[in-house]
Design an enzyme around this catalytic site. Structure first.
Site, PDB file in Angstrom:
ATOM      1  CD  GLU A 293       0.221   9.574   4.344  1.00 13.36           C
ATOM      2  OE1 GLU A 293       0.383  10.821   4.298  1.00 13.36           O
ATOM      3  OE2 GLU A 293      -0.565   8.956   3.630  1.00 13.36           O
ATOM      4  CB  CYS A 327      -0.435  12.596   1.453  1.00 13.48           C
ATOM      5  SG  CYS A 327      -2.034  12.053   2.056  1.00 13.48           S
TER       6      CYS A 327
END
Length: 543
Positions: A293, A327
């Site tokens: 990720e 994020c």
């Protein structure tokens, strides 16, 4: 050996404590912060059954008070990486042979240790080492890691229950084996929960792990490792080391028993890792699992039917909680002209009330960014905007690093929808807004979809259901986690599995069975109950 079809405890999301004035959890956390600030921790590597203290001592400082010394860790060299791999492989046979319910028990115990006696210490370590305020630490280094540990046990049992049908005369079975070799867990600074989940989710499924946290998260990673040991994770199953990225890569990605990487970090680093694995593919015992990720340039798209108050709060919280170092943080927004003046007014008023300072003062909403490198990058982006004809700073724009790495929450108004801060990830408390004509909603959807290489999170804010449906359909590939009338942050384990595609990673959805499936390999077993004793089939008989 006695056995059974064991039913694990049904997981529930850990309740978030409020830390309100006068509460017991606030008093406990404040006392722990004071205690930990007063000591200098000596943080070793954990390799097999040894705590290793050699190599270069590296200082740890709070980002909001960079002259204060929290402790030291010992920089790992290449030979430490090799030792960690050897320790993991030596631990593998017994760990893989341990029945699954005992692995489950270990990590359920870890969850309860965090929920109880270690909660204040892990939260305090996250507040001091990563400059998270009390609430942001609570939802991360307490609640989310607890949820990961408990829900992953449930998902493990669901995977093991996936079994094939059997025709008469046979019994088909599917067994789920750990990967052959070791897994490398490379974890980021911004979420203690991610730092704990990446190695523990692999270990839960029977794998052995070499774990390298970010240097700026070592302080809390050490507390996690203490918790894993206290919970009963056997020595060698998870090995904690602190090498440079290149040193680790040079050893790990050339080892024949490298079985996979569990990664959260930047897109550029992940792409370099993928190249290295590809170049070395002939060296490995099997094809490694690559799970990552990575970055995001997450968006909020407002429609003319949106409530400006909803838009304002979604942007303020989504962009500036934990200084935008998520994020999933909102870093670009598209607001129609008709509501922009009100949104700007509301955001300006709210941002004036956002106090900025150290995490130990619980009244501070904004704290420091993680380090000087991040500070300098953000300050340069703000300065470039102040000198640009293509954009302007309309709210905030200040910064100061004399005491800590403090960047004031900043809103940039882009006159060009492809202005650099609309496209490139900054990872800080800087939001860029493009104001579009109300009648160009569909064109703006296309702009949202095409502006960034990333596809992690995004949201649509509207009252008009047709607008919501249109954006949901047209932006189906633009975000792995999509929100309607909400900020694009705050995914909860067991509710919104997290991950994105395109430049944002492999979308293997942490906090779900999907992710755990990557850390096992199935073996199909067919047993014929009464085997044939004649090779002849019936069709061979004469009429």
């Amino acid at each position: 050996m006695a056995t059974g079809f064991f039913k694990v405890p049904t997981p529930q999301n850990e309740p978030v404590k409020t830390y309100a004035p006068g509460s017991s959890e606030r008093n406990e956390l404040q006392a722990k912060l004071k205690e930990m600030r007063a000591e200098v921790r000596d943080i070793p590597m954990f390799i097999g059954d040894k705590e290793i203290r050699d190599g270069k001592k590296t200082e740890l400082h709070p980002p909001h008070d960079h002259k204060h010394l929290l402790g030291y860790f010992y920089k790992s060299e290449k030979h430490h990486v090799s030792l960690a791999i050897d320790a993991a492989l030596a631990a593998a046979p017994k760990w893989q042979a341990l029945t699954w319910e005992h692995r489950a028990s270990i990590f359920l115990r870890a969850a309860d240790l965090i929920a109880g006696p270690y909660r204040a210490e892990l939260n305090a370590a996250t507040m001091l080492g990563q400059s998270k305020n009390a609430y942001q630490a609570e939802i991360d280094s307490a609640c989310e890691i607890i949820d990961f540990l408990r829900f992953n046990v449930k998902y493990m049992t669901e995977i093991y229950s996936i079994q094939p049908d059997s025709n008469p005369g046979m019994w088909n079975r599917l067994e789920w084996r750990p990967l052959e070799g070791f897994v490398y867990a490379l974890t980021p600074f911004n979420f203690t929960a991610i730092a704990g989940n990446l190695p523990s989710s692999c270990a839960l499924m029977g794998n052995v792990v070499v774990w390298k946290p970010s240097n700026t998260q070592v302080y809390a990673a050490h507390v996690l490792m203490k918790i894993f040991r206290a919970a009963g994770v056997p020595v060698g199953v998870i090995n904690l080391i602190y090498p440079s990225g290149p040193d680790a890569a040079d050893v790990i990605f050339k080892h024949k028993d490298f079985a996979g990487i569990h990664f959260t970090g930047s897109t550029g680093v992940f792409q370099d890792i993928w190249k290295s694995i590809g170049n070395n593919i002939h060296m490995y015992r099997s094809y490694p699992r690559i799970v990552g990720e990575t970055g995001g340039k997450d968006f909020v798209l407002a429609h003319s039917s949106a409530d400006p108050h909803v838009v304002s709060v979604a942007l303020s919280r989504g962009s500036f909680e934990y200084q935008g170092q998520k994020c999933s943080a909102a870093s670009r927004a598209y607001v129609p002209k008709s509501i922009w003046p009100k949104v700007k007014e509301l955001m300006t008023a709210d941002m004036k009330t956002m106090k900025m300072g150290p995490t130990e003062d619980f009244t501070n909403f904004i704290n420091a960014v993680i380090d000087e490198k991040s500070f300098d990058k953000l300050a340069a982006a703000i300065d470039d905007t102040k000198n640009s004809d293509l954009a302007e700073v309309v709210i905030g724009g200040g910064y100061d690093k004399s005491k800590g790495w403090f960047i004031e929450p900043t809103v940039i108004l882009a006159h060009d929808p492809k202005y650099v801060t609309m496209c490139e990830e900054l990872f800080g408390p800087v939001l860029t807004i493009f104001v579009y004509d109300d009648d160009k909603f569909e064109e703006t959807i296309a702009l949202v979809d095409s502006t960034s290489i990333y596809a992690l999170t995004g949201s649509i804010i509207a009252q008009d259901r047709y607008a919501i449906e249109l954006a949901t359909q047209k932006l189906s590939n633009a975000a792995g986690n999509f929100y309607i009338n909400d900020k694009p942050t705050g995914a909860v384990v067991g509710q919104q599995p997290f991950g994105g595609a395109r430049g944002s990673g492999t979308n293997d959805k942490a906090g779900s069975m999907i992710n755990l499936l990557r850390w096992v390999q199935p073996r199909t077993i067919k047993e014929t109950l009464v085997p044939p004793t004649d090779y002849r089939y019936h069709f061979l008989a004469q009429d």
